[in-house]
Motif scaffolding. Structure first.
Motif, PDB file in Angstrom:
ATOM      1  N   LEU A   1      45.788  39.025  41.501  1.00 30.55           N
ATOM      2  CA  LEU A   1      45.918  40.379  40.989  1.00 30.55           C
ATOM      3  C   LEU A   1      47.221  41.011  41.831  1.00 30.55           C
ATOM      4  CD1 LEU A   1      42.445  41.697  41.469  1.00 30.55           C
ATOM      5  CD2 LEU A   1      43.231  41.202  39.175  1.00 30.55           C
ATOM      6  N   SER A   2      47.500  41.709  41.083  1.00 35.53           N
ATOM      7  CA  SER A   2      48.913  42.405  41.527  1.00 35.53           C
ATOM      8  C   SER A   2      48.546  44.035  41.938  1.00 35.53           C
ATOM      9  CB  SER A   2      49.924  42.608  40.381  1.00 35.53           C
ATOM     10  OG  SER A   2      49.597  43.463  39.385  1.00 35.53           O
ATOM     11  N   LEU A   3      49.161  44.885  42.775  1.00 26.81           N
ATOM     12  CA  LEU A   3      49.033  46.115  43.107  1.00 26.81           C
ATOM     13  C   LEU A   3      49.053  46.879  41.984  1.00 26.81           C
ATOM     14  CD1 LEU A   3      50.913  46.029  46.495  1.00 26.81           C
ATOM     15  CD2 LEU A   3      48.398  45.930  46.180  1.00 26.81           C
ATOM     16  N   PRO A   4      48.210  47.974  41.878  1.00 26.42           N
ATOM     17  CA  PRO A   4      47.161  48.488  42.930  1.00 26.42           C
ATOM     18  C   PRO A   4      46.051  47.913  42.584  1.00 26.42           C
ATOM     19  CG  PRO A   4      47.423  49.949  40.992  1.00 26.42           C
ATOM     20  CD  PRO A   4      48.593  48.987  40.824  1.00 26.42           C
ATOM     21  N   PHE A   5      45.803  47.017  41.434  1.00 19.64           N
ATOM     22  CA  PHE A   5      44.382  46.341  41.065  1.00 19.64           C
ATOM     23  C   PHE A   5      43.765  45.574  42.424  1.00 19.64           C
ATOM     24  CE2 PHE A   5      46.680  46.957  37.138  1.00 19.64           C
ATOM     25  CZ  PHE A   5      45.914  48.157  36.466  1.00 19.64           C
ATOM     26  N   LYS A   6      44.814  44.779  42.745  1.00 18.89           N
ATOM     27  CA  LYS A   6      44.271  43.976  43.971  1.00 18.89           C
ATOM     28  C   LYS A   6      43.648  44.731  45.458  1.00 18.89           C
ATOM     29  CE  LYS A   6      46.286  40.751  47.448  1.00 18.89           C
ATOM     30  NZ  LYS A   6      44.732  40.086  47.713  1.00 18.89           N
ATOM     31  N   ARG A   7      44.347  45.974  45.426  1.00 14.44           N
ATOM     32  CA  ARG A   7      43.768  46.795  46.531  1.00 14.44           C
ATOM     33  C   ARG A   7      42.295  47.348  46.225  1.00 14.44           C
ATOM     34  NH1 ARG A   7      47.934  50.586  47.232  1.00 14.44           N
ATOM     35  NH2 ARG A   7      48.882  49.119  48.282  1.00 14.44           N
ATOM     36  N   ILE A   8      42.277  47.824  45.051  1.00 14.97           N
ATOM     37  CA  ILE A   8      40.944  48.136  44.646  1.00 14.97           C
ATOM     38  C   ILE A   8      39.964  47.291  44.409  1.00 14.97           C
ATOM     39  CG2 ILE A   8      39.899  49.247  42.406  1.00 14.97           C
ATOM     40  CD1 ILE A   8      42.372  50.613  41.693  1.00 14.97           C
ATOM     41  N   TYR A   9      40.189  45.998  44.154  1.00 14.03           N
ATOM     42  CA  TYR A   9      39.316  44.873  43.923  1.00 14.03           C
ATOM     43  C   TYR A   9      39.013  44.491  45.261  1.00 14.03           C
ATOM     44  CZ  TYR A   9      37.259  40.553  42.356  1.00 14.03           C
ATOM     45  OH  TYR A   9      36.620  39.322  41.986  1.00 14.03           O
TER      46      TYR A   9
ATOM     47  N   THR B   1      35.122  44.362  47.182  1.00 22.61           N
ATOM     48  CA  THR B   1      34.831  43.193  47.856  1.00 22.61           C
ATOM     49  C   THR B   1      34.374  43.366  49.287  1.00 22.61           C
ATOM     50  OG1 THR B   1      36.044  41.609  46.609  1.00 22.61           O
ATOM     51  CG2 THR B   1      35.288  40.709  48.640  1.00 22.61           C
ATOM     52  N   ASN B   2      35.143  44.501  49.990  1.00 22.92           N
ATOM     53  CA  ASN B   2      34.548  44.508  51.554  1.00 22.92           C
ATOM     54  C   ASN B   2      33.449  45.485  51.585  1.00 22.92           C
ATOM     55  OD1 ASN B   2      36.822  43.317  52.660  1.00 22.92           O
ATOM     56  ND2 ASN B   2      38.440  44.928  52.542  1.00 22.92           N
ATOM     57  N   ASN B   3      33.494  46.283  50.553  1.00 27.73           N
ATOM     58  CA  ASN B   3      32.045  47.063  50.322  1.00 27.73           C
ATOM     59  C   ASN B   3      31.004  46.302  50.216  1.00 27.73           C
ATOM     60  OD1 ASN B   3      33.079  49.742  50.791  1.00 27.73           O
ATOM     61  ND2 ASN B   3      33.817  50.066  48.643  1.00 27.73           N
ATOM     62  N   LEU B   4      30.995  45.256  49.224  1.00 27.75           N
ATOM     63  CA  LEU B   4      29.912  44.277  49.059  1.00 27.75           C
ATOM     64  C   LEU B   4      29.797  43.592  50.479  1.00 27.75           C
ATOM     65  CD1 LEU B   4      31.053  42.534  45.669  1.00 27.75           C
ATOM     66  CD2 LEU B   4      29.168  43.816  46.075  1.00 27.75           C
ATOM     67  N   LYS B   5      30.562  43.067  51.239  1.00 28.09           N
ATOM     68  CA  LYS B   5      30.457  42.527  52.497  1.00 28.09           C
ATOM     69  C   LYS B   5      29.550  43.476  53.408  1.00 28.09           C
ATOM     70  CE  LYS B   5      34.267  39.458  52.111  1.00 28.09           C
ATOM     71  NZ  LYS B   5      35.657  39.131  52.802  1.00 28.09           N
ATOM     72  N   ARG B   6      30.120  44.694  53.668  1.00 23.88           N
ATOM     73  CA  ARG B   6      29.298  45.693  54.316  1.00 23.88           C
ATOM     74  C   ARG B   6      27.769  45.936  54.027  1.00 23.88           C
ATOM     75  NH1 ARG B   6      28.485  50.885  55.928  1.00 23.88           N
ATOM     76  NH2 ARG B   6      29.831  51.414  57.854  1.00 23.88           N
ATOM     77  N   ARG B   7      27.583  46.221  52.634  1.00 26.25           N
ATOM     78  CA  ARG B   7      26.156  46.197  52.074  1.00 26.25           C
ATOM     79  C   ARG B   7      25.410  45.026  52.557  1.00 26.25           C
ATOM     80  NH1 ARG B   7      25.283  50.473  48.801  1.00 26.25           N
ATOM     81  NH2 ARG B   7      23.427  49.652  47.873  1.00 26.25           N
ATOM     82  N   LYS B   8      26.109  43.858  52.611  1.00 26.21           N
ATOM     83  CA  LYS B   8      25.235  42.627  52.790  1.00 26.21           C
ATOM     84  C   LYS B   8      25.101  42.625  54.428  1.00 26.21           C
ATOM     85  CE  LYS B   8      23.892  38.516  51.397  1.00 26.21           C
ATOM     86  NZ  LYS B   8      22.616  38.192  50.739  1.00 26.21           N
TER      87      LYS B   8
END
Length: 117
Positions: A50-58, A62-69
């Motif tokens: 992905l390129s920015l800004p999509f990469k940053r959003i994606y 992913t970080n939110n998924l890791k936090r919830r896990k």
């Protein structure tokens, strides 16, 4: 994440939850870890494309998924059990907990302290 899995794994295997054998519990957790790691590896591959800004959003998702896990592991999946006593619910991490609370959280110590009261 691996430390949280390891801690949860030890607690689960040594628990007195007798509806499942040690081997069934071990197999279930190994499958969960394997599929989680596979999913995160796929997300990392996609992120690289992905390129920015999509990469940053994606990556943020992913970080939110890791936090919830991580919250699920630290709570020992208790939030998924129906009919929890209020005292147990009081011990669980909330979804909006601080990062400091999340990284320093120990379910068993907090639960044991609740039982002493």
């Amino acid at each position: 994440m691996q430390k949280a899995y390891s801690d949860f794994y030890d607690d689960l295997i040594n628990s007195d939850f007798e509806d499942y054998s040690v081997e069934e519990k071990r197999c279930a957790l190994n499958n969960d870890m394997r599929f989680w790691n596979k999913w995160m590896a796929e997300r990392q591959k996609i992120s690289k494309q992905l390129s920015l800004p999509f990469k940053r959003i994606y990556d943020n998702c992913t970080n939110n998924l890791k936090r919830r896990k991580l919250i699920q592991l630290k709570n020992q999946y208790c939030e998924h059990m129906a009919g929890l006593p209020q005292s147990t619910a009081d011990v669980l991490l909330q979804q909006d907990c601080s990062d400091k609370e999340l990284f320093n959280y120990d379910y068993q110590t907090r639960y044991d302290a609740l039982l002493i009261k």
